[in-house]
Design an enzyme around this catalytic site. Structure first.
Site, PDB file in Angstrom:
ATOM      1  N   HIS A 177      -1.158   1.082   4.340  1.00  0.00           N
ATOM      2  CA  HIS A 177      -1.686   1.231   3.111  1.00  0.00           C
ATOM      3  C   HIS A 177      -1.130   0.008   2.451  1.00  0.00           C
ATOM      4  O   HIS A 177       0.140  -0.172   2.240  1.00  0.00           O
ATOM      5  CB  HIS A 177      -1.455   2.536   2.575  1.00  0.00           C
ATOM      6  CG  HIS A 177      -2.005   2.614   0.852  1.00  0.00           C
ATOM      7  ND1 HIS A 177      -3.409   3.027   0.757  1.00  0.00           N
ATOM      8  CD2 HIS A 177      -1.465   2.259  -0.146  1.00  0.00           C
ATOM      9  CE1 HIS A 177      -3.382   2.844  -0.435  1.00  0.00           C
ATOM     10  NE2 HIS A 177      -2.431   2.518  -1.162  1.00  0.00           N
ATOM     11  N   CYS A 178      -1.784  -0.949   1.765  1.00  0.00           N
ATOM     12  CA  CYS A 178      -1.193  -2.154   1.162  1.00  0.00           C
ATOM     13  C   CYS A 178      -1.481  -1.846  -0.591  1.00  0.00           C
ATOM     14  O   CYS A 178      -2.398  -1.772  -1.091  1.00  0.00           O
ATOM     15  CB  CYS A 178      -2.103  -3.309   1.298  1.00  0.00           C
ATOM     16  SG  CYS A 178      -1.491  -4.585   0.470  1.00  0.00           S
ATOM     17  N   PRO A 179      -0.267  -1.567  -1.214  1.00  0.00           N
ATOM     18  CA  PRO A 179      -0.165  -1.445  -2.579  1.00  0.00           C
ATOM     19  C   PRO A 179      -0.961  -2.836  -3.391  1.00  0.00           C
ATOM     20  O   PRO A 179      -1.332  -2.523  -4.633  1.00  0.00           O
ATOM     21  CB  PRO A 179       1.115  -1.146  -2.939  1.00  0.00           C
ATOM     22  CG  PRO A 179       2.077  -1.620  -2.005  1.00  0.00           C
ATOM     23  CD  PRO A 179       1.172  -1.679  -0.652  1.00  0.00           C
TER      24      PRO A 179
END
Length: 350
Positions: A177-179
């Site tokens: 999951h890439c913020p």
């Protein structure tokens, strides 16, 4: 309930004060034992172990981290847009006029074409990476291949699928999951994410090299003003000097950090792995090594084939139309069925 009523009713026979004390102590012990049994029944089962208890203890921490990451994802996306816009504005206001006025014609044409090509590729792939869903297992289909059951979704998990606690759903071929995208990187947007990292790294290196001489001039000018004794001629710090220094420091630092991240993902892709599978395969390799066996990654089809599968390259012209130009073609496969490079009888991690 019966225990509580018996406690309120008190002893039925007997009666002096001396006889009440054993009754009270016995009832207190009985209530304590019954309460402890009720408490244990809330969490105890045959699968309970130290890891389960540790996960339960840290569940509030996980919840806080997931929710903070989910809400701060919007802030991170706005920050990426703001920084990218500031770099583009500085280049158009200060760097590009210098190039047009001092460089020869062939260098001007090269800078204009190469710089704007990088800008288009960065903007396109970032937009697609943030707006394209990574993909999740279909809810309506029951006859889908599954290797396990998701403990959070309580639904079958196809191969290479993992649950994202931030998005609160299972993701096909989940990488992480890439913020900075406020999105999961999975089967349907993995190519967009990697292309964004690569082209942004190239863009930052290009900006850093192109503005190096201007950065040195601006830095020496500002340093000269603060030296002892200061120069006699009047000097006023201009916005151009500060902007060039900001541009060079930002692009240089981002090129190093994002370049390292891009290199790591390129290594994973060459091995046919995702970030999640890297940790799983590493543990499985050590486990099988202790048993005298060798682990083989079933999704590794060779370095070049792995890249072709990710980029969607099926013929030679696709290297130009699908890699060097903006392309929104879908990835190979549906993210549920995967081709294995060897028999299922060989050791593998799921």
């Amino acid at each position: 309930m019966r225990l509580a009523m018996r406690w309120c009713r008190g002893p039925q026979r007997g009666g002096g004060c001396g006889g009440n004390r054993p009754w009270i102590s016995g009832r207190c012990f009985e209530v304590w034992s019954y309460s402890k049994m009720l408490l244990r029944s809330l969490y105890f089962n045959s699968l309970t172990n130290a890891d389960t208890l540790l996960d339960c203890a840290f569940e509030p921490v996980y919840w806080i981290v997931d929710n903070v990451t989910r809400w701060f994802g919007v802030v991170f996306v706005c920050l990426v847009v703001l920084l990218t816009t500031s770099v583009v504005v500085i280049i158009y206001l200060f760097v590009l006029p210098t190039i047009l006025s001092t460089y020869p014609l062939y260098m001007i044409v090269w800078h204009l074409c190469y710089g704007h090509w990088l800008l288009v590729m960065v903007v396109f792939h970032y937009y697609k990476a943030t707006t394209t869903a990574a993909g999740s297992p279909p809810k309506e289909k029951t006859q889908i291949p599954a290797v396990s059951i998701c403990k959070k979704c309580i639904t079958p998990k196809p191969p290479r699928t993992h649950h994202c606690s931030i998005c609160n759903q299972c993701v096909l071929k989940m990488d992480h999951h890439c913020p900075w995208l406020n999105n999961c990187v999975g089967h349907f947007n993995h190519r967009y994410f990697l292309s964004f990292c690569l082209y942004t790294t190239l863009g930052c290196v290009y900006c850093s090299i192109s503005s190096k001489d201007m950065f040195l001039d601006a830095y020496n000018t500002i340093e000269r003003y603060y030296q002892t004794p200061p120069p006699t001629e009047p000097y006023v710090e201009s916005t151009a000097h500060k902007s060039i220094i900001f541009l060079w420091v930002l692009t240089s630092s981002v090129s190093v950090a994002l370049g390292a991240l891009s290199l790591w993902h390129m290594i994973l892709i060459s091995r046919g792995e995702t970030s999640v599978e890297r940790h799983i395969n590493h543990k499985e390799t050590r486990r099988l090594k202790d048993l005298g066996k060798v682990f083989k990654n079933p999704y590794h089809h060779g370095t070049m084939n792995n890249w072709k599968l990710l980029l969607g390259v099926e013929k030679r012209s696709h290297w130009f139309t699908r890699v060097l130009l903006p392309s929104s073609h879908p990835p190979n496969g549906d993210g549920i069925l995967w081709e294995f490079s060897f028999s299922r009888r060989d050791p593998m991690a799921i």
